[in-house]
Scaffold this active site. Sequence first.
Site, PDB file in Angstrom:
ATOM      1  N   ASP A  12       0.347  -0.646   0.437  1.00 47.72           N
ATOM      2  CA  ASP A  12      -0.208  -0.001   0.194  1.00 47.72           C
ATOM      3  C   ASP A  12       0.673   1.126  -0.110  1.00 47.72           C
ATOM      4  O   ASP A  12       2.102   1.531   1.056  1.00 47.72           O
ATOM      5  CB  ASP A  12      -0.989  -0.348   1.045  1.00 47.72           C
ATOM      6  CG  ASP A  12      -2.418   1.093   0.731  1.00 47.72           C
ATOM      7  OD1 ASP A  12      -2.206   2.086   0.573  1.00 47.72           O
ATOM      8  OD2 ASP A  12      -3.560   0.812   1.308  1.00 47.72           O
ATOM      9  N   CYS A  57      -7.208   4.381  -2.625  1.00 49.23           N
ATOM     10  CA  CYS A  57      -7.036   3.095  -2.300  1.00 49.23           C
ATOM     11  C   CYS A  57      -7.933   2.016  -2.833  1.00 49.23           C
ATOM     12  O   CYS A  57      -8.206   0.914  -3.712  1.00 49.23           O
ATOM     13  CB  CYS A  57      -7.284   2.898  -1.019  1.00 49.23           C
ATOM     14  SG  CYS A  57      -6.950   1.083  -0.552  1.00 49.23           S
ATOM     15  N   HIS A 325      -0.802   2.026  -5.484  1.00 45.08           N
ATOM     16  CA  HIS A 325      -1.085   3.438  -5.296  1.00 45.08           C
ATOM     17  C   HIS A 325       1.071   4.614  -5.339  1.00 45.08           C
ATOM     18  O   HIS A 325       1.540   3.231  -4.193  1.00 45.08           O
ATOM     19  CB  HIS A 325      -1.637   4.341  -5.656  1.00 45.08           C
ATOM     20  CG  HIS A 325      -2.686   4.420  -3.833  1.00 45.08           C
ATOM     21  ND1 HIS A 325      -2.081   4.589  -3.092  1.00 45.08           N
ATOM     22  CD2 HIS A 325      -2.866   3.705  -3.285  1.00 45.08           C
ATOM     23  CE1 HIS A 325      -2.221   5.101  -1.860  1.00 45.08           C
ATOM     24  NE2 HIS A 325      -3.662   4.161  -1.608  1.00 45.08           N
TER      25      HIS A 325
END
Length: 534
Positions: A12, A57, A325
Site C-alpha cells: 500500500d 485505495c 498506488h
Amino acid sequence: MTRKNVLLIVVDQWRADFVPHLLRARGQQPFLKTPNLDRLCAEGVTFANHVTACVPCGPARASLLTGLYLMNHRAVQNTVPLDQRHFNLGKALRAIGYDPALIGYTTTTPDPRSTAKQDPRFLVLGDLMDGFRSVGAFEPNMDGYFGWVAQNGFELPPNREDIWLPEGEDAVPGATERPARIPKELSDSSFFTERALTYLKGRAGRPFFLHLGYYRPHPPFVAPAPYHDMYRPQDMPAPIRAESPEAEGAQHPLIKYYVDAISRGSFFHGAEGSGATLDEAEIRQMRATYCGLISEIDDCLGQVFAYLDETGQWDDTLVVFTSDHGEQLGDHHLLGKIGFHDESFRIPLVIKDPQGAAGRRGAIEEAFTESVDVMPTILDWLGGEAPRACDGHSVMPFTQGIRPADWRTELHYEYDFRDVHYSEPEKVLGLGMDESSLCVIQDENYKYVHFAALPPLFFDLRNDPNQFINLADDPAYAALVRDYAQKALSWRLTHADRTLTHFRSSPRGLEERNPNATETGDQSWSAPSRVAAQ
C-alpha cells in the site's frame, strides 16, 4: 509442473522510484535495501512504466481486481459503492476451481441496491470485495489486527492507534527518528505475514491463490525498531517541488486546493499543521522512515519466500508484486495519493513466472503497463479467460520476451475528486459532483491532463520531466494538445463498457462475435458457447 500456485502481493502506497532494481537500471545508487524484492526482480520481469489506473485505495483496488478503468467500474472514490454486476478476479478464480484467499483488504463499499442501509459496512471506509475468502482480515477498523496484538499480550492504549506515536512521553508527533511504540514482532506487517504463513501451512502443499496484502508503507509514517533508524535522512532524495507552496498551487486550481487542505495529522498520528509546509529536513526524515517501513515488508516477504522454498513450492508459484498506488512524499508540496502527478500513479510491478524464458530473468521491461493488466495476466497463466468487459491485457507474453503487436502506446489513468466525508473540494473549486474528475494520457514525450470542468494541463516531458511548466495555452503546442486530447477521447470511446456488445440477435437466434476474429461479416459470428454472468 505438478501444480499452479499464485501469490499476489499488494502493498500500500509504495511508489515505483523506491524499487532498488529499477534505480540500478537507471544508473542510480539505491538508497534503500530490499534483498527479497531484489531476488524477485532477479528471477522475474520488472515493469518500469507501470501505473495504477486510478487513486486512492478503493478505486485503485477496484481497477486492480476487476480489470476495469475507473470510467467503467465507477467506484470513483473511497466510500463510493462498487456495482455488484462487475465481475472480479475472485469470482473468475472460483470459475476455474480456485478458492481465492485474501489477507488484507480491498476497501470496497457494497452495492446499496442489494444491501440493507443499516449494514455496518456503510459505517467504514470500505470492506471486502465479493468473491474472496478472507483468511487475515484487517477491516472493519483494523479490528482483526488490534485483536491479534491484544491476544499476544500487548496492552493497547485507550486510543489504540496511539501505538503509532513515536516512543517516549516527550516525543513530538510528526516526522521522527524515533521508533513506534509497538515492537516489530507485533507490527501490522508481522500480523499479515503470520496470517500468510498460517494459511500456506494449512494448505499443506495443495494448489493455492493468495492475495497477500500489506498496509505499509502507508501512513502513519512511523516505523518500529530497528527499522526506524535503518536509513539516514541525509541519504534520501530531496523533494521535487516549486520554491514555495504558493508557487506550486499557482499551476492549477486543483493543486492549490490540495496544497491548502492537506493536514499533517493524516500522515503522522497526532500531528498538527499543514502538510505543505514540511521543510526539507522533515521530508528527508519522512522518507527515511518510509524506507524503513519498506525494508520491514521486505524482511516479512523473506519469511514467506523461505517457506515456499523449503516446501518446494517456489518453482510452482507465479508471484506478482505490486502496489495499489504511490505517494507524493512531499514532492510538489503534497502528501498522499491525489491529483495527476507521477508520484501518485507510478507503482511497482514485478512478475516471477516459473515458465518464463530464462533469458528474461532479471529483465527490465519498458512497455507501458497498467493495473488493469494484472487480473487478465493471472487468469492467462492459470488457463482461465478474462471477461469481455476487462480493459486490461495479459502481460505474460513479456515474460517470454514477446511484445504483442497491438500493445498500448500510452499510459492512461484517472482521478475523481468529488466530495467525500473527509475531503470536500467541490465548493472551493466551484464544481458539481459529476464535474470533479480528470483523466491523463501520457507517453515518453508528453503528458496531457484533461479535466471535466477545469483548465487542461500539457507537459513536455523531454524538457520538463518534473512537470512544472503547463503548455496547454502555448500556441506553439496547440496542435499537440489537440492530438493528445483526441487520443484521450479515442481511448475513452474504445473502452466504453462492452460487456454485451459482442452479442446480437439474428434470424438464427442469439449469436456471439469473437472480438479477436480476423473474418468480417457473418463469418465472424456464431452461436454462443456460453453466456457468462460476467
